[in-house]
Design a protein around this motif. Structure first.
Motif, short mmCIF file in Angstrom:
data_model
loop_
_atom_site.label_atom_id
_atom_site.label_comp_id
_atom_site.label_asym_id
_atom_site.label_seq_id
_atom_site.Cartn_x
_atom_site.Cartn_y
_atom_site.Cartn_z
N LYS A 1 33.18 60.69 89.06
CA LYS A 1 32.43 59.48 89.46
C LYS A 1 33.91 59.02 90.72
O LYS A 1 34.90 58.73 90.35
N THR A 2 33.13 58.75 91.85
CA THR A 2 33.84 58.10 92.96
C THR A 2 33.16 57.02 93.88
O THR A 2 32.01 56.83 93.54
N TRP B 1 35.97 52.34 91.12
CA TRP B 1 37.21 52.29 91.11
C TRP B 1 37.91 51.11 90.34
O TRP B 1 39.08 51.10 90.37
N ASP C 1 41.48 51.26 88.40
CA ASP C 1 42.20 52.48 88.66
C ASP C 1 43.44 52.09 89.25
O ASP C 1 43.45 51.07 89.72
N ARG D 1 44.29 58.25 93.56
CA ARG D 1 43.56 57.30 92.64
C ARG D 1 43.75 58.16 91.35
O ARG D 1 43.08 59.22 91.24
N GLN E 1 42.41 61.77 92.10
CA GLN E 1 41.61 62.19 93.40
C GLN E 1 42.56 61.68 94.26
O GLN E 1 43.27 60.71 94.41
#
Length: 423
Positions: free
Chosen positions: A67-68, A356, A359, A372, A384
């Protein structure tokens, strides 16, 4: 005479009481001078294939998260020269510290101010300099900032200085009403190290990091200060904003221990952030060749260096037999081997990027990207790399008041950009 005394004794010199009246003179060790541009024979920071075994799955090389969020990059300001830190003022402007010894303010339209006057005349900026310019939580009413910077010790011979001779100082001051100068500078602490950052805890106290000398030609075995409670080098310290010592610091009252010490066993902390949920201090730390770390710092705990770690000397030799764990010493939340050279860090809590939230973002100098880290409590479950398209060293990262993620690049002609959702 032991090896450490042989290696550093010739470079030791006293810091006179005139520099810091509140503290007695101390011997601040430094390594011998090194010829500029000369790489020590047989030493390198290049990756060598060393891949230590982590203590748990995900302590390093976590998988890419599924998931981003897609983002666009917008330029906020350009023309920064050696910028090392940046923070938002209450009105949305950005306060920037440049390592050569300049403080600037970036207006909302991106215009960068002339350098603010009033920095200490004895600030030492040859390879060291200005490391932190932090506005107080109540800046809107008290105009107070905190700065960390290096000075030469009293009586230092500038014709024959050791390597990284500057000593880290922590001070408070006020920014004038016209934003042109800082006034009423007061030294709060002699932090002893070669560099260090500062951040304000939720209770208003200040956390300060202090590094030991580091780099090619410097062996970790020669620098035991991170394990010594009579030295501030290689430590996280905690003081009140007037420079006094909080009564609940872990080593208050212990014979031979500096009462400002909060945690020990660090090498070269470069980034600091406060966890938005727990209020705990997190740090990023440069290892030697490999072994860069993220640490969640607890009161009174020992984070191991140079007894344990995940890097090796620049000669390629093991540090303490490649020991990575020891009873009574803390593990990093995460580590990288080979190096990415982590710098500024910041947690994201904004609404602009829901994927995000929570994070941790880590600037990578050698890596030339923004990391990330997806967290589950204090464990990393995903890594990431962002902004690889910029192909530049990343120095700092902060969430902005608008919910965007702001990132500062390193070096001359640096810039601040912001990440916004892709249109």
């Amino acid at each position: 005479m032991n090896r450490w005394l042989l290696a550093t004794g010739a470079a030791c010199f006293a810091l006179g009481a005139a520099v810091m009246e509140a503290q007695t003179a101390r011997v601040i060790p430094r390594p011998p001078a090194q010829a500029p541009g000369v790489q020590p024979p047989g030493e390198s920071a290049a990756p060598d294939g060393y891949a230590p075994i982590p203590q748990w799955l995900g302590q390093t090389r976590a998988p890419v998260p599924s998931k981003t969020a897609a983002y666009d990059v917008e330029t906020v300001a350009e023309g920064l020269m050696g910028a090392f830190c940046f923070h938002f003022l209450p009105d949305g402007r950005i306060l920037v510290g440049e390592r050569p010894g300049r403080i600037k303010i970036i207006a909302k339209d991106g215009k960068v101010s002339e350098p603010i006057e009033g920095l200490p005349a004895n600030l030492w900026a040859r390879g060291q300099g200005l490391f932190e310019v932090l506005p107080d939580k109540a800046f809107a009413t008290n105009r107070t900032i905190y700065i960390t910077y290096t000075v030469l010790p009293e009586g230092a011979n500038q014709a024959a200085l050791p390597r990284s001779p500057g000593v880290l100082m922590v001070a408070s001051a006020k920014l004038s009403a016209d934003d042109k100068k800082i006034e009423g500078l007061k030294v709060l602490l002699n932090a002893e190290g070669t560099g260090g950052r500062a951040i304000q805890a939720p209770d208003g106290t200040l956390f300060i990091t202090a590094t030991i000398p580091a780099g090619l030609g410097i062996n970790s075995v020669d620098w035991p200060q991170p394990q010594q409670l009579d030295s501030n080098m290689g430590k996280v310290m905690r003081i009140n904003i007037d420079g006094s010592i909080p009564k609940d610091n872990p080593f208050v009252g212990r014979a031979g221990a500096h009462p400002e010490i909060y945690a020990l066993g660090f090498r070269d902390p470069q980034g600091v952030a406060i966890h938005p949920g727990t209020g705990k201090l997190w740090t990023s730390e440069h290892g030697p060749r490999g072994g860069d770390e993220i640490n969640a710092v607890e009161k009174g705990r020992n984070y191991g260096f140079p007894v344990i770690g995940y890097g090796r000397e620049y000669t390629g030799k093991p540090i303490n037999g490649d020991k990575t764990a020891e009873a009574g010493m803390e593990q990093p939340v995460y580590f990288w081997t080979p190096d990415i050279a982590p710098a500024g860090i910041g947690f994201y809590t904004g609404k602009m990027f829901p994927a995000w939230q929570g994070d941790l973002f880590v600037s990578a100098l050698a890596g030339k990207y923004l990391v990330r880290l997806v967290l589950n409590g204090d464990r990393v479950i995903g890594e990431q790399h962002l902004l690889t398209e910029l192909n530049t060293r990343i120095r700092g990262v902060n969430e902005g008041p608008d919910g965007a993620l702001y990132v500062m690049t390193d070096g001359n002609m640096g810039k601040i950009v912001k990440l916004v959702p892709r249109k």
